[in-house]
Design an enzyme around this catalytic site. Structure first.
Site, PDB file in Angstrom:
ATOM      1  CE1 TYR A 184      -9.045   0.809   9.417  1.00  0.00           C
ATOM      2  CE2 TYR A 184      -9.472   2.057  11.426  1.00  0.00           C
ATOM      3  CZ  TYR A 184      -8.630   1.693  10.386  1.00  0.00           C
ATOM      4  OH  TYR A 184      -7.342   2.219  10.331  1.00  0.00           O
ATOM      5  CB  SER A 189      -5.753   1.591  14.142  1.00  0.00           C
ATOM      6  OG  SER A 189      -6.474   2.709  14.598  1.00  0.00           O
ATOM      7  N   GLY A 229      -0.609   8.144   1.115  1.00  0.00           N
ATOM      8  CA  GLY A 229      -0.566   8.183   2.576  1.00  0.00           C
ATOM      9  C   GLY A 229       0.732   7.747   3.224  1.00  0.00           C
ATOM     10  N   GLY A 249       2.142   4.861   3.576  1.00  0.00           N
ATOM     11  CA  GLY A 249       2.989   3.926   2.819  1.00  0.00           C
ATOM     12  C   GLY A 249       3.887   4.629   1.820  1.00  0.00           C
ATOM     13  N   GLY A 303       0.808  -1.227   0.000  1.00  0.00           N
ATOM     14  CA  GLY A 303       0.000   0.000   0.000  1.00  0.00           C
ATOM     15  C   GLY A 303       0.834   1.265   0.000  1.00  0.00           C
TER      16      GLY A 303
HETATM   17  N1  LIG Z   1      -4.865   7.570   8.515  1.00  0.00           N
HETATM   18  C1  LIG Z   1      -5.056   7.309   9.795  1.00  0.00           C
HETATM   19  O1  LIG Z   1      -5.501   8.152  10.595  1.00  0.00           O
HETATM   20  C2  LIG Z   1      -4.747   5.935  10.343  1.00  0.00           C
HETATM   21  C3  LIG Z   1      -4.924   5.707  11.733  1.00  0.00           C
HETATM   22  C4  LIG Z   1      -4.637   4.449  12.233  1.00  0.00           C
HETATM   23  C5  LIG Z   1      -4.182   3.448  11.401  1.00  0.00           C
HETATM   24  N2  LIG Z   1      -4.027   3.692  10.054  1.00  0.00           N
HETATM   25  C6  LIG Z   1      -3.552   2.581   9.209  1.00  0.00           C
HETATM   26  O2  LIG Z   1      -2.468   3.031   8.416  1.00  0.00           O
HETATM   27  C7  LIG Z   1      -2.354   2.205   7.248  1.00  0.00           C
HETATM   28  C8  LIG Z   1      -2.116   3.090   6.035  1.00  0.00           C
HETATM   29  O3  LIG Z   1      -3.283   3.867   5.832  1.00  0.00           O
HETATM   30  P1  LIG Z   1      -3.262   5.361   5.274  1.00  0.00           P
HETATM   31  O4  LIG Z   1      -3.870   6.210   6.319  1.00  0.00           O
HETATM   32  O5  LIG Z   1      -1.951   5.701   4.722  1.00  0.00           O
HETATM   33  O6  LIG Z   1      -4.387   5.201   4.133  1.00  0.00           O
HETATM   34  P2  LIG Z   1      -4.393   5.553   2.571  1.00  0.00           P
HETATM   35  O7  LIG Z   1      -3.764   6.854   2.286  1.00  0.00           O
HETATM   36  O8  LIG Z   1      -5.828   5.325   2.164  1.00  0.00           O
HETATM   37  O9  LIG Z   1      -3.477   4.404   1.952  1.00  0.00           O
HETATM   38  C9  LIG Z   1      -3.880   3.069   1.975  1.00  0.00           C
HETATM   39  C10 LIG Z   1      -3.024   2.286   1.013  1.00  0.00           C
HETATM   40  O10 LIG Z   1      -3.501   0.927   1.039  1.00  0.00           O
HETATM   41  C11 LIG Z   1      -3.681   0.504  -0.297  1.00  0.00           C
HETATM   42  N3  LIG Z   1      -4.697  -0.533  -0.433  1.00  0.00           N
HETATM   43  C12 LIG Z   1      -6.008  -0.449  -0.141  1.00  0.00           C
HETATM   44  N4  LIG Z   1      -6.622  -1.602  -0.462  1.00  0.00           N
HETATM   45  C13 LIG Z   1      -5.677  -2.424  -0.974  1.00  0.00           C
HETATM   46  C14 LIG Z   1      -5.689  -3.734  -1.494  1.00  0.00           C
HETATM   47  N5  LIG Z   1      -6.821  -4.448  -1.591  1.00  0.00           N
HETATM   48  N6  LIG Z   1      -4.532  -4.280  -1.926  1.00  0.00           N
HETATM   49  C15 LIG Z   1      -3.378  -3.576  -1.879  1.00  0.00           C
HETATM   50  N7  LIG Z   1      -3.299  -2.309  -1.403  1.00  0.00           N
HETATM   51  C16 LIG Z   1      -4.443  -1.744  -0.956  1.00  0.00           C
HETATM   52  C17 LIG Z   1      -4.104   1.772  -1.041  1.00  0.00           C
HETATM   53  O11 LIG Z   1      -3.907   1.556  -2.425  1.00  0.00           O
HETATM   54  P3  LIG Z   1      -4.910   2.114  -3.586  1.00  0.00           P
HETATM   55  O12 LIG Z   1      -4.244   3.332  -4.134  1.00  0.00           O
HETATM   56  O13 LIG Z   1      -4.941   0.972  -4.563  1.00  0.00           O
HETATM   57  O14 LIG Z   1      -6.232   2.391  -2.945  1.00  0.00           O
HETATM   58  C18 LIG Z   1      -3.145   2.778  -0.437  1.00  0.00           C
HETATM   59  O15 LIG Z   1      -1.893   2.727  -1.061  1.00  0.00           O
HETATM   60  C19 LIG Z   1      -3.638   1.372   7.198  1.00  0.00           C
HETATM   61  O16 LIG Z   1      -3.365   0.077   7.650  1.00  0.00           O
HETATM   62  C20 LIG Z   1      -4.553   2.079   8.184  1.00  0.00           C
HETATM   63  O17 LIG Z   1      -5.512   1.209   8.747  1.00  0.00           O
HETATM   64  C21 LIG Z   1      -4.288   4.912   9.507  1.00  0.00           C
END
Ligand SMILES: NC(=O)c1ccc[n+]([C@@H]2O[C@H](COP(=O)([O-])OP(=O)(O)OC[C@H]3O[C@@H](n4cnc5c(N)ncnc54)[C@H](OP(=O)(O)O)[C@@H]3O)[C@@H](O)[C@H]2O)c1
Length: 275
Positions: A162, A136, A13, A15, A9
């Site tokens: 979630y 999380s 974000g 990643g 991912g």
């Molecule tokens: N943001 C927050 O406040 C927060 C808080 C706690 C935990 N987290 C955790 O942090 C991690 C990263 O999240 P983020 O906030 O950076 O979110 P994000 O910006 O939405 O990024 C999520 C990434 O996951 C990829 N992804 C989604 N579904 C997928 C699939 N089926 N196969 C492969 N890749 C997939 C997305 O790719 P696409 O471009 O293909 O959609 C994107 O690159 C997650 O595990 C999330 O639960 C985030």
């Protein structure tokens, strides 16, 4: 080839920032993404900032067990031993969907796919090696209700789905760390903070300036993942949950329940074998 870091991912974000910093740290970065053109764009972006970096893209849709198997196969074929596996990708959908394999999509993407990926690559981990699962703080609110995962007719609550998936991340990490005891491979998980990414609902992102400094930007949001991936301070630390300030914290009582950890492990093993 330099030390290999796998991360899921990376198109957006946390990643995306994590990948860039791993490249800056001299790692060979293998980005596992479902949207290959988007991942290639991120690769080019990083190459422009870190000339000469070694960055590769492997197609992987974590919501499809067949795709995860194919991605693990490609990694095994094309790369050497892995020093770092970061299970970062995640979703928080607002309506119920089922994966191609028949599992609720949040659970399939956030837990089952990463569980299978980790299982398929464990024997390719380097000594020493690190596994980092992005969980999380929401896991404190999670309960496991596995009937909902396989029942497309069950009432869907996005927050509960979630939170369940993030509790599964912590349960998985702790069960994995126990299995890795006595080996040079560690497994830890983390809360990155509340980070303004695509994961958050659009309305919450729109009022971000009002919520600052409560909400972190992506650079800050990647800090704990990078700490667990790269810092010497956590060498040998395993089976721990870290907060957004890089401090180990007690995880939820449910996450520490060994029976629950093992029940989830057993059902996950069974379900990932079904495809
Ligand atoms: N943001 C927050 O406040 C927060 C808080 C706690 C935990 N987290 C955790 O942090 C991690 C990263 O999240 P983020 O906030 O950076 O979110 P994000 O910006 O939405 O990024 C999520 C990434 O996951 C990829 N992804 C989604 N579904 C997928 C699939 N089926 N196969 C492969 N890749 C997939 C997305 O790719 P696409 O471009 O293909 O959609 C994107 O690159 C997650 O595990 C999330 O639960 C985030």
């Amino acid at each position: 080839m330099s030390s290999i870091a796998l991360i899921t991912g990376t198109t957006h974000g946390i990643g995306r920032v994590t990948s860039r910093e791993l490249a800056k740290a001299g790692r060979t970065v293998v980005m596992l993404c479902r949207d290959v053109p988007a991942a290639q764009r991120v690769r080019n972006e990083i190459l422009a900032m870190v000339p000469g970096a070694s960055i590769h893209v492997v197609e992987c849709d974590l919501a499809s067990l067949a795709s995860v198997r194919a991605a693990a196969g490609a990694v095994r074929r094309d790369f050497g031993r892995i020093s770092l596996l970061i299970n970062n990708a995640g979703i928080a959908p607002s309506r119920q969907q089922m994966s191609v394999d028949g599992f609720e999509l949040t659970f399939a993407t956030n837990h089952l796919g990463p569980f299978l990926l980790t299982q398929l690559l464990l024997d390719r981990m380097n000594s020493p090696g690190r596994i980092v699962n992005v969980a999380s703080r929401v896991h404190y609110r999670g309960t496991l209700d596995l009937n909902r995962v396989v029942n497309a007719k069950a009432r869907f609550n996005p927050m509960a789905a979630y939170a369940q998936s993030k509790l599964a991340n912590v349960l998985h990490t702790f069960a994995l760390a126990r299995r890795l005891t006595g080996t040079p491979i560690t497994a830890n998980c983390l809360h990155p903070g509340v980070v303004a990414t695509n994961l958050l609902p659009r309305w919450l992102r729109a009022i971000k300036p009002l919520l600052s400094p409560m909400m972190l930007d992506e650079e800050r949001g990647a800090k704990t993942t990078l700490y667990l991936a790269l810092s010497e301070v956590v060498t040998g630390a395993s089976g721990k949950y870290f907060d957004e300030n890089q401090i180990a914290q007690p995880a939820a009582e449910a996450a520490n329940n060994v029976l629950l950890q093992e029940a989830l492990w057993e059902v996950s093993e069974r379900w990932v074998k079904q495809d």
